[in-house]
Design a protein around this motif. Structure first.
Motif, PDB file in Angstrom:
ATOM      1  N   ILE A 192       6.975  -1.472  20.114  1.00  0.00           N
ATOM      2  CA  ILE A 192       5.819  -1.692  19.416  1.00  0.00           C
ATOM      3  C   ILE A 192       5.634  -3.271  19.469  1.00  0.00           C
ATOM      4  N   ARG A 193       4.812  -4.016  20.109  1.00  0.00           N
ATOM      5  CA  ARG A 193       4.663  -5.522  19.747  1.00  0.00           C
ATOM      6  C   ARG A 193       3.452  -5.817  18.911  1.00  0.00           C
ATOM      7  N   LEU A 194       4.122  -7.081  18.230  1.00  0.00           N
ATOM      8  CA  LEU A 194       2.995  -7.889  17.426  1.00  0.00           C
ATOM      9  C   LEU A 194       2.993  -9.228  17.987  1.00  0.00           C
ATOM     10  N   LEU A 195       2.056  -9.788  17.866  1.00  0.00           N
ATOM     11  CA  LEU A 195       1.960 -11.192  17.843  1.00  0.00           C
ATOM     12  C   LEU A 195       3.233 -11.933  17.084  1.00  0.00           C
ATOM     13  N   ASN A 196       3.556 -13.030  17.901  1.00  0.00           N
ATOM     14  CA  ASN A 196       4.860 -13.538  17.342  1.00  0.00           C
ATOM     15  C   ASN A 196       4.548 -13.940  15.864  1.00  0.00           C
ATOM     16  N   GLN A 197       3.378 -14.483  15.495  1.00  0.00           N
ATOM     17  CA  GLN A 197       3.152 -15.008  14.103  1.00  0.00           C
ATOM     18  C   GLN A 197       3.263 -13.980  13.291  1.00  0.00           C
ATOM     19  N   ASP A 198       2.874 -12.711  13.695  1.00  0.00           N
ATOM     20  CA  ASP A 198       2.794 -11.635  12.969  1.00  0.00           C
ATOM     21  C   ASP A 198       4.274 -11.030  12.617  1.00  0.00           C
ATOM     22  N   ILE A 199       5.175 -10.984  13.623  1.00  0.00           N
ATOM     23  CA  ILE A 199       6.449 -10.324  13.886  1.00  0.00           C
ATOM     24  C   ILE A 199       7.532 -11.133  12.921  1.00  0.00           C
ATOM     25  N   ILE A 200       7.147 -12.445  12.927  1.00  0.00           N
ATOM     26  CA  ILE A 200       7.968 -13.453  11.992  1.00  0.00           C
ATOM     27  C   ILE A 200       7.525 -13.109  10.242  1.00  0.00           C
ATOM     28  N   ASP A 201       6.188 -12.826  10.256  1.00  0.00           N
ATOM     29  CA  ASP A 201       5.845 -12.380   8.781  1.00  0.00           C
ATOM     30  C   ASP A 201       6.577 -11.091   8.586  1.00  0.00           C
ATOM     31  N   LEU A 202       6.358 -10.099   9.337  1.00  0.00           N
ATOM     32  CA  LEU A 202       7.006  -8.644   9.238  1.00  0.00           C
ATOM     33  C   LEU A 202       8.411  -8.881   8.859  1.00  0.00           C
ATOM     34  N   PRO A 258       6.889   1.681  -1.173  1.00  0.00           N
ATOM     35  CA  PRO A 258       6.577   0.206  -0.928  1.00  0.00           C
ATOM     36  C   PRO A 258       7.882  -0.165  -0.127  1.00  0.00           C
ATOM     37  N   GLY A 259       7.520  -0.788   1.087  1.00  0.00           N
ATOM     38  CA  GLY A 259       8.588  -1.281   1.890  1.00  0.00           C
ATOM     39  C   GLY A 259       8.598  -0.657   3.421  1.00  0.00           C
ATOM     40  N   THR A 260       7.833   0.560   3.148  1.00  0.00           N
ATOM     41  CA  THR A 260       8.089   1.549   4.297  1.00  0.00           C
ATOM     42  C   THR A 260       7.061   1.039   5.410  1.00  0.00           C
ATOM     43  N   ILE A 261       7.312   1.275   6.881  1.00  0.00           N
ATOM     44  CA  ILE A 261       6.356   0.753   7.715  1.00  0.00           C
ATOM     45  C   ILE A 261       5.741   1.931   8.497  1.00  0.00           C
ATOM     46  N   ILE A 262       4.493   1.800   8.595  1.00  0.00           N
ATOM     47  CA  ILE A 262       3.714   3.181   9.139  1.00  0.00           C
ATOM     48  C   ILE A 262       2.967   2.491  10.429  1.00  0.00           C
ATOM     49  N   VAL A 263       3.425   3.003  11.482  1.00  0.00           N
ATOM     50  CA  VAL A 263       2.778   2.720  12.726  1.00  0.00           C
ATOM     51  C   VAL A 263       1.880   3.815  13.296  1.00  0.00           C
ATOM     52  N   ASP A 264       0.578   3.384  13.537  1.00  0.00           N
ATOM     53  CA  ASP A 264      -0.484   4.238  13.996  1.00  0.00           C
ATOM     54  C   ASP A 264      -0.779   3.749  15.346  1.00  0.00           C
ATOM     55  N   MET A 320       2.885  -1.713   0.751  1.00  0.00           N
ATOM     56  CA  MET A 320       2.954  -2.703  -0.366  1.00  0.00           C
ATOM     57  C   MET A 320       2.787  -1.707  -2.160  1.00  0.00           C
ATOM     58  N   GLU A 321       2.862  -2.775  -3.158  1.00  0.00           N
ATOM     59  CA  GLU A 321       2.758  -2.154  -4.342  1.00  0.00           C
ATOM     60  C   GLU A 321       1.110  -1.882  -4.547  1.00  0.00           C
ATOM     61  N   ASN A 322       0.927  -0.928  -5.554  1.00  0.00           N
ATOM     62  CA  ASN A 322      -0.632  -0.993  -6.167  1.00  0.00           C
ATOM     63  C   ASN A 322      -1.626  -0.490  -5.168  1.00  0.00           C
ATOM     64  N   GLY A 323      -1.280   0.330  -4.222  1.00  0.00           N
ATOM     65  CA  GLY A 323      -2.170   0.882  -3.377  1.00  0.00           C
ATOM     66  C   GLY A 323      -2.643   0.042  -2.109  1.00  0.00           C
ATOM     67  N   LYS A 324      -1.822  -0.894  -1.794  1.00  0.00           N
ATOM     68  CA  LYS A 324      -1.984  -1.751  -0.763  1.00  0.00           C
ATOM     69  C   LYS A 324      -1.038  -1.799   0.292  1.00  0.00           C
ATOM     70  N   ALA A 325      -1.524  -2.580   1.566  1.00  0.00           N
ATOM     71  CA  ALA A 325      -0.684  -2.691   2.681  1.00  0.00           C
ATOM     72  C   ALA A 325      -0.946  -3.770   3.442  1.00  0.00           C
ATOM     73  N   MET A 326      -0.163  -4.397   4.077  1.00  0.00           N
ATOM     74  CA  MET A 326      -0.365  -5.641   4.915  1.00  0.00           C
ATOM     75  C   MET A 326      -0.396  -4.783   6.452  1.00  0.00           C
ATOM     76  N   VAL A 354      10.616   3.587   8.985  1.00  0.00           N
ATOM     77  CA  VAL A 354       9.408   3.496   9.827  1.00  0.00           C
ATOM     78  C   VAL A 354       9.019   4.866  10.442  1.00  0.00           C
ATOM     79  N   VAL A 355       7.665   5.193  10.004  1.00  0.00           N
ATOM     80  CA  VAL A 355       7.133   6.440  10.519  1.00  0.00           C
ATOM     81  C   VAL A 355       6.182   5.797  11.798  1.00  0.00           C
ATOM     82  N   VAL A 356       6.227   6.471  12.729  1.00  0.00           N
ATOM     83  CA  VAL A 356       5.494   6.351  14.045  1.00  0.00           C
ATOM     84  C   VAL A 356       4.669   7.418  14.328  1.00  0.00           C
ATOM     85  N   LYS A 357       3.362   7.337  13.946  1.00  0.00           N
ATOM     86  CA  LYS A 357       2.511   8.411  14.328  1.00  0.00           C
ATOM     87  C   LYS A 357       1.720   8.491  15.791  1.00  0.00           C
TER      88      LYS A 357
END
Length: 206
Positions: A182-192, A68-74, A84-90, A202-205
């Motif tokens: 890697i670009r995200l919507l501004n509302q999303d990058i604030i959340d991330l 948890p806490g790892t960022i994976i970029v596809d 995230m915990e318990n087999g989830k991801a944002m 950070v793993v970039v595939k």
């Protein structure tokens, strides 16, 4: 025919269970793309209905051996996952590097910046001479290409030159049209940004 309360509840429960089995998102944040006031800047709302639903921020089931806490970029599917915990991801929709500017590998988040200054690299200035005026750095602002936040990626060799950052160009999400970052919507990058720790893997595939 009118269903008895107990039977109706059972039917609704079964429907919900079946929806879960279908792999639908546990929670989707389509309503979180309105106007945002941040550090004196007013980020405009995103016309989110014009962006395919799969690229809206959402919590999904996600199996991985990463912590948890790892960022994976596809980069192929145009998704960024925050484990995230318990087999989830944002999951966030992203825009990626166009042909010739792709990058893959493993890095760490070495720095985080709110409303960062953008300094175009020399090769970019060579391709686009009009950017030479920003050689010393473009001030933060709504038109800054790094948007509201940036996460700086470093590996064993130092600064990779790649960033996870915001963008005012909402129409680029789900597409390959950046210069490698890697670009995200501004509302999303604030959340991330708020969920990510310095040192995060950070793993970039590709």
């Amino acid at each position: 025919m009118k269903l008895k309360p107990f039977f109706a509840a059972a039917v609704l429960g079964l429907s919900a269970a079946l929806a879960g089995c279908a792999g639908g998102p546990a929670q989707i944040f389509t309503s979180n793309y309105g106007t945002v006031t941040d550090a004196g800047y007013q980020l405009p709302s995103v016309p989110i209905t014009k962006i395919p639903r799969q690229y809206h921020r959402q919590i999904i089931s996600y199996e991985t051996d990463e912590k948890p806490g790892t960022i994976i970029v596809d980069t192929r599917e145009k998704f960024l996952y925050l484990v995230m915990e318990n087999g989830k991801a944002m999951r966030y929709g992203i825009g990626v590097g166009r042909e010739g500017f792709e990058w893959s590998g493993t890095a760490r988040v070495a720095m985080k910046r709110e409303w960062p200054t953008w300094t175009p690299p020399a090769p970019m200035i060579k391709r686009q001479p009009e950017l030479a005026k920003w050689r010393g750095g473009m001030p933060p602002g709504l038109s800054n290409p790094l948007g509201a936040r940036a996460l700086y990626l470093f590996n064993k060799g130092g600064d990779t030159g790649y960033r996870l950052h915001g963008t005012p160009e909402w129409h680029s999400i789900g597409k390959a049209m950046s210069s490698g970052c890697i670009r995200l919507l501004n509302q999303d990058i604030i959340d991330l940004y708020n969920r990510t720790q310095i040192g995060a893997k950070v793993v970039v595939k590709g």
